[in-house]
Design a protein around this motif. Structure first.
Motif, PDB file in Angstrom:
ATOM      1  N   ILE A  19     -33.526  63.814  38.548  1.00 25.71           N
ATOM      2  CA  ILE A  19     -33.833  63.789  39.980  1.00 25.71           C
ATOM      3  C   ILE A  19     -32.881  62.815  40.660  1.00 25.71           C
ATOM      4  CG2 ILE A  19     -35.637  63.406  41.714  1.00 25.71           C
ATOM      5  CD1 ILE A  19     -37.693  63.949  39.434  1.00 25.71           C
ATOM      6  N   GLY A  20     -31.968  63.349  41.466  1.00 22.15           N
ATOM      7  CA  GLY A  20     -30.970  62.535  42.158  1.00 22.15           C
ATOM      8  C   GLY A  20     -29.601  62.658  41.521  1.00 22.15           C
ATOM      9  N   PRO A  23     -24.445  58.180  41.328  1.00 20.83           N
ATOM     10  CA  PRO A  23     -23.699  57.885  40.093  1.00 20.83           C
ATOM     11  C   PRO A  23     -24.592  57.874  38.850  1.00 20.83           C
ATOM     12  CG  PRO A  23     -23.054  56.394  41.848  1.00 20.83           C
ATOM     13  CD  PRO A  23     -24.191  57.187  42.384  1.00 20.83           C
ATOM     14  N   LEU A  42     -31.408  67.848  40.384  1.00 20.33           N
ATOM     15  CA  LEU A  42     -31.922  68.212  41.709  1.00 20.33           C
ATOM     16  C   LEU A  42     -31.563  67.105  42.691  1.00 20.33           C
ATOM     17  CD1 LEU A  42     -35.459  69.460  40.589  1.00 20.33           C
ATOM     18  CD2 LEU A  42     -33.514  70.886  41.308  1.00 20.33           C
ATOM     19  N   ARG A  49     -22.243  63.948  49.957  1.00 18.08           N
ATOM     20  CA  ARG A  49     -23.074  63.102  50.826  1.00 18.08           C
ATOM     21  C   ARG A  49     -22.552  61.663  50.720  1.00 18.08           C
ATOM     22  NH1 ARG A  49     -23.872  59.705  47.494  1.00 18.08           N
ATOM     23  NH2 ARG A  49     -25.595  59.271  46.096  1.00 18.08           N
ATOM     24  N   CYS A  53     -22.419  51.675  51.228  1.00 19.29           N
ATOM     25  CA  CYS A  53     -22.132  50.885  50.025  1.00 19.29           C
ATOM     26  C   CYS A  53     -20.779  50.217  50.238  1.00 19.29           C
ATOM     27  CB  CYS A  53     -22.073  51.840  48.821  1.00 19.29           C
ATOM     28  SG  CYS A  53     -21.663  51.044  47.253  1.00 19.29           S
ATOM     29  N   GLY A  54     -20.561  49.065  49.595  1.00 18.53           N
ATOM     30  CA  GLY A  54     -19.243  48.439  49.673  1.00 18.53           C
ATOM     31  C   GLY A  54     -18.186  49.285  48.977  1.00 18.53           C
ATOM     32  N   CYS A 187     -29.223  45.553  53.180  1.00 22.47           N
ATOM     33  CA  CYS A 187     -27.836  45.332  53.599  1.00 22.47           C
ATOM     34  C   CYS A 187     -27.658  45.977  54.963  1.00 22.47           C
ATOM     35  CB  CYS A 187     -26.864  46.017  52.656  1.00 22.47           C
ATOM     36  SG  CYS A 187     -27.011  45.526  50.944  1.00 22.47           S
ATOM     37  N   LEU A 276     -31.429  49.813  51.772  1.00 23.99           N
ATOM     38  CA  LEU A 276     -32.069  48.903  50.823  1.00 23.99           C
ATOM     39  C   LEU A 276     -31.267  48.797  49.536  1.00 23.99           C
ATOM     40  CD1 LEU A 276     -35.769  50.083  51.177  1.00 23.99           C
ATOM     41  CD2 LEU A 276     -34.817  47.933  52.013  1.00 23.99           C
ATOM     42  N   GLY A 298     -30.512  53.511  37.010  1.00 26.57           N
ATOM     43  CA  GLY A 298     -29.813  53.163  38.257  1.00 26.57           C
ATOM     44  C   GLY A 298     -30.707  52.330  39.169  1.00 26.57           C
ATOM     45  N   GLU A 310     -23.873  44.016  42.418  1.00 31.79           N
ATOM     46  CA  GLU A 310     -23.186  45.184  41.855  1.00 31.79           C
ATOM     47  C   GLU A 310     -24.228  46.127  41.227  1.00 31.79           C
ATOM     48  OE1 GLU A 310     -21.291  44.623  38.138  1.00 31.79           O
ATOM     49  OE2 GLU A 310     -19.909  46.288  38.407  1.00 31.79           O
ATOM     50  N   GLY A 311     -24.287  47.367  41.723  1.00 28.24           N
ATOM     51  CA  GLY A 311     -25.279  48.311  41.218  1.00 28.24           C
ATOM     52  C   GLY A 311     -24.662  49.479  40.484  1.00 28.24           C
ATOM     53  N   LEU A 312     -23.344  49.671  40.677  1.00 27.39           N
ATOM     54  CA  LEU A 312     -22.725  50.858  40.090  1.00 27.39           C
ATOM     55  C   LEU A 312     -22.596  50.739  38.578  1.00 27.39           C
ATOM     56  CD1 LEU A 312     -20.171  51.598  42.928  1.00 27.39           C
ATOM     57  CD2 LEU A 312     -22.123  53.002  42.245  1.00 27.39           C
ATOM     58  N   ALA A 315     -25.887  51.653  37.161  1.00 28.19           N
ATOM     59  CA  ALA A 315     -26.131  53.085  37.398  1.00 28.19           C
ATOM     60  C   ALA A 315     -25.419  53.932  36.341  1.00 28.19           C
ATOM     61  CB  ALA A 315     -25.674  53.473  38.805  1.00 28.19           C
TER      62      ALA A 315
HETATM   63  C1  FAD Z   1     -24.730  48.286  51.617  1.00 23.04           C
HETATM   64  C2  FAD Z   1     -24.633  48.309  50.134  1.00 23.04           C
HETATM   65  C3  FAD Z   1     -23.434  47.900  49.536  1.00 23.04           C
HETATM   66  C4  FAD Z   1     -23.296  48.005  48.137  1.00 23.04           C
HETATM   67  N1  FAD Z   1     -22.080  47.700  47.590  1.00 23.04           N
HETATM   68  C5  FAD Z   1     -21.884  47.867  46.266  1.00 23.04           C
HETATM   69  C6  FAD Z   1     -20.606  47.663  45.701  1.00 23.04           C
HETATM   70  O1  FAD Z   1     -19.627  47.368  46.393  1.00 23.04           O
HETATM   71  N2  FAD Z   1     -20.470  47.834  44.354  1.00 23.04           N
HETATM   72  C7  FAD Z   1     -21.528  48.179  43.557  1.00 23.04           C
HETATM   73  O2  FAD Z   1     -21.351  48.281  42.332  1.00 23.04           O
HETATM   74  N3  FAD Z   1     -22.752  48.416  44.083  1.00 23.04           N
HETATM   75  C8  FAD Z   1     -22.955  48.281  45.420  1.00 23.04           C
HETATM   76  N4  FAD Z   1     -24.181  48.566  45.960  1.00 23.04           N
HETATM   77  C9  FAD Z   1     -25.235  49.107  45.094  1.00 23.04           C
HETATM   78  C10 FAD Z   1     -24.978  50.588  44.812  1.00 23.04           C
HETATM   79  O3  FAD Z   1     -24.743  51.274  46.009  1.00 23.04           O
HETATM   80  C11 FAD Z   1     -26.197  51.219  44.100  1.00 23.04           C
HETATM   81  O4  FAD Z   1     -26.607  50.369  43.084  1.00 23.04           O
HETATM   82  C12 FAD Z   1     -25.845  52.599  43.518  1.00 23.04           C
HETATM   83  O5  FAD Z   1     -25.618  53.527  44.539  1.00 23.04           O
HETATM   84  C13 FAD Z   1     -26.988  53.099  42.622  1.00 23.04           C
HETATM   85  O6  FAD Z   1     -26.723  54.412  42.203  1.00 23.04           O
HETATM   86  P1  FAD Z   1     -27.926  55.439  41.912  1.00 23.04           P
HETATM   87  O7  FAD Z   1     -27.304  56.682  41.440  1.00 23.04           O
HETATM   88  O8  FAD Z   1     -28.943  54.761  41.087  1.00 23.04           O
HETATM   89  O9  FAD Z   1     -28.632  55.653  43.324  1.00 23.04           O
HETATM   90  P2  FAD Z   1     -28.066  56.333  44.640  1.00 23.04           P
HETATM   91  O10 FAD Z   1     -26.606  56.165  44.745  1.00 23.04           O
HETATM   92  O11 FAD Z   1     -28.900  55.810  45.750  1.00 23.04           O
HETATM   93  O12 FAD Z   1     -28.355  57.877  44.423  1.00 23.04           O
HETATM   94  C14 FAD Z   1     -29.666  58.397  44.467  1.00 23.04           C
HETATM   95  C15 FAD Z   1     -29.575  59.874  44.755  1.00 23.04           C
HETATM   96  O13 FAD Z   1     -30.872  60.441  44.661  1.00 23.04           O
HETATM   97  C16 FAD Z   1     -31.096  61.339  45.735  1.00 23.04           C
HETATM   98  N5  FAD Z   1     -32.537  61.423  45.955  1.00 23.04           N
HETATM   99  C17 FAD Z   1     -33.362  60.476  46.452  1.00 23.04           C
HETATM  100  N6  FAD Z   1     -34.633  60.900  46.464  1.00 23.04           N
HETATM  101  C18 FAD Z   1     -34.624  62.159  45.972  1.00 23.04           C
HETATM  102  C19 FAD Z   1     -35.638  63.134  45.743  1.00 23.04           C
HETATM  103  N7  FAD Z   1     -36.917  62.887  46.024  1.00 23.04           N
HETATM  104  N8  FAD Z   1     -35.269  64.326  45.227  1.00 23.04           N
HETATM  105  C20 FAD Z   1     -33.963  64.606  44.925  1.00 23.04           C
HETATM  106  N9  FAD Z   1     -32.973  63.708  45.132  1.00 23.04           N
HETATM  107  C21 FAD Z   1     -33.286  62.495  45.637  1.00 23.04           C
HETATM  108  C22 FAD Z   1     -30.320  60.710  46.886  1.00 23.04           C
HETATM  109  O14 FAD Z   1     -30.007  61.639  47.902  1.00 23.04           O
HETATM  110  C23 FAD Z   1     -29.089  60.174  46.161  1.00 23.04           C
HETATM  111  O15 FAD Z   1     -28.039  61.122  46.124  1.00 23.04           O
HETATM  112  C24 FAD Z   1     -24.378  48.449  47.336  1.00 23.04           C
HETATM  113  C25 FAD Z   1     -25.584  48.825  47.939  1.00 23.04           C
HETATM  114  C26 FAD Z   1     -25.713  48.762  49.323  1.00 23.04           C
HETATM  115  C27 FAD Z   1     -27.007  49.216  49.964  1.00 23.04           C
END
Ligand code: FAD
Length: 430
Positions: A19-20, A23, A42, A49, A53-54, A187, A276, A298, A310-312, A315
């Motif tokens: 789900i999601g 990364p 999904l 999209r 994020c930085g 942020c 957030l 993630g 750093e969240g990537l 993830a």
């Molecule tokens: C402003 C800001 C700056 C940042 N800068 C950095 C940086 O420079 N370097 C770094 O390493 N990290 C940075 N981070 C953190 C980083 O962006 C996240 O840790 C990272 O995106 C996490 O990846 P993820 O795949 O877990 O979640 P996400 O990238 O949030 O992906 C989640 C996905 O799930 C989908 N989704 C959500 N709910 C549902 C649902 N119910 N059904 C189906 N799909 C769904 C969303 O549409 C999305 O595509 C930053 C965060 C913020 C907010």
């Protein structure tokens, strides 16, 4: 009637439903597909999209992706960073130029490009990606799990990975305690279009393509300015307690950056977006459910570094581990194997990130005074600067521990003494 029947129809059985497709979800999908799992991703949004994020891809993230996903990921890097500049609350400046080693990987991306690339790789490896599918419910059905999307469709899977980001509401259903207020940050900022070549020239007396980190903008966290090809990515990140007075804090930050000669005086920049981030007392208290045959990864698992944000890294590494554990659970036909996930991520990156990270965050983010002292201590010691550079670059999975060891115990006192006379600006090459 026919339509209703079609809507309620349950899909074929997938080995894994993710789900999601951020990364975490895409890397989980790539890993699972390569391990031979029939995988469905999904995504509530669409390929391409964007996410606020930085876009800072550390050395560690790029290296991990090149080794475990695809070398193609390097194509998404817009700017190769050649160092960083840290400003203390009182305007002290630590300039660090990267040597060849740290320049090897890492840089800045636009998330819409980076995330799309990962989604495309997932598809090319055989994972099925369905866009515009918001998952609204998860239910157990005998041995399997059924997820329902907002449009009424149902998908049946043997296992689930929750990679739906910081705002996850689904994990609660499977008994995962949600991220609490103390585990969340916010942020806010903007992406400001600019003729970047003129800025690279403007900065070149320090470093031409650095990332800038400003401490003291908020009591906990920092402000950043990251250069991209055609815009500046500017933002402030803090805990939820300080996630307010956005306009005032942002304008104050811009003024400080102008006075520090990071931004030209004539720029008018306002914040226009916010999001957030898991931050503080992370990670999530539980990241697996045997009953629902589910793992969280993630942001949904709170895998964000408590010092750097750093969240990537969490993830992509977390996503890969989740897929591998599910492969093992399928091989042994034993969902109890999911328990191993927490030991695995803790061992591979969690202890360094969270155990040592929280210790440093507690020291640095106590108050403005502690930030000033902390930065002065680092500035006066070449080894500290080196270890900080490795931490910011996520060079490997002991960087936080190594940095903590350098600033704690008896060393703390000698650093404090040394730091009394630290000048306003120090320049290093690491
Ligand atoms: C402003 C800001 C700056 C940042 N800068 C950095 C940086 O420079 N370097 C770094 O390493 N990290 C940075 N981070 C953190 C980083 O962006 C996240 O840790 C990272 O995106 C996490 O990846 P993820 O795949 O877990 O979640 P996400 O990238 O949030 O992906 C989640 C996905 O799930 C989908 N989704 C959500 N709910 C549902 C649902 N119910 N059904 C189906 N799909 C769904 C969303 O549409 C999305 O595509 C930053 C965060 C913020 C907010």
């Amino acid at each position: 009637m026919l339509l209703l029947l079609k809507l309620n129809e349950v899909s074929d059985l997938y080995d894994l439903i993710i789900i999601g497709s951020g990364p975490a979800g895409s890397v989980a999908g790539i890993t699972a597909a390569r391990l031979g799992l029939k995988t469905l991703i999904l995504e509530k949004d669409k390929k391409g999209r964007d996410k606020f994020c930085g876009g800072g891809i550390t050395y560690g993230v790029e290296k991990f992706l090149r080794e475990h996903v695809s070398k193609e990921i390097s194509e998404t890097i817009e700017i190769r960073v050649d160092g960083f500049i840290i400003f203390s609350p009182k305007g002290r400046e630590l300039i660090v130029r990267f040597g060849e080693e740290l320049k090897e990987y890492g840089g800045l991306v636009r998330r819409l490009v980076f995330d799309k690339k990962l989604m495309e790789i997932a598809e090319s490896e055989g994972a099925e990606l369905k866009e515009k599918k918001t998952v609204v419910d998860i239910k157990k059905k005998k041995e399997d799990v059924v997820v329902r999307t907002l449009d009424g469709n149902k998908y049946k899977g043997r296992y689930i990975i929750l990679a739906n980001g910081v705002q996850d509401k689904l994990g609660k259903k499977a008994g995962l305690p949600p991220l609490r207020i103390e585990q969340l940050g916010g942020c806010w900022g903007t992406e400001y279009p600019y003729d970047m070549n003129s800025l690279f020239k403007f900065w070149s007396n320090r470093i031409s393509k650095p990332i800038f980190l400003f401490f003291g903008i908020v009591p906990v966290g920092y402000g950043w300015i990251f250069p991209k090809k055609q815009h500046l990515n500017i933002g402030i990140g803090t805990n939820l307690k300080n996630f307010r007075d956005h306009k005032k804090k942002f304008q104050n930050f811009i003024e400080i950056a102008k006075n520090a000669e990071v931004l030209p005086k004539n720029l008018k920049i306002n914040y226009d977006r916010a999001w957030l981030i898991p931050f503080g007392d992370i990670p999530r208290k539980k990241t697996y459910s045997i009953e629902y045959k589910l793992l969280a990864t993630g942001d949904a698992a709170g895998f964000v570094h408590p010092v750097t944000g750093e969240g990537l890294y969490g993830a992509v590494h977390g996503g890969a581990l989740a897929a591998k554990i599910i492969r093992k659970a399928l091989d042994y036909d034993d969902p109890k194997i999911l328990r191993e996930y927490e030991n695995l991520w803790w061992k591979e990156f969690g202890e360094d990130m969270f155990y040592y990270g929280k210790k440093i965050a507690k020291m640095l983010y106590r108050n403005r005074f502690a930030m000033e002292i902390g930065i002065k201590m680092i500035m006066c010691d070449k080894e500290c600067v080196k270890r900080l550079s490795y931490l910011i670059s996520h060079y490997n999975n002991t960087v936080t521990k190594k940095f903590y060891e350098q600033i704690s115990g008896l060393r703390l006192f000698s650093l404090m003494l040394k730091s009394i006379k630290v000048p306003m600006r120090m320049v290093y090459e690491v």
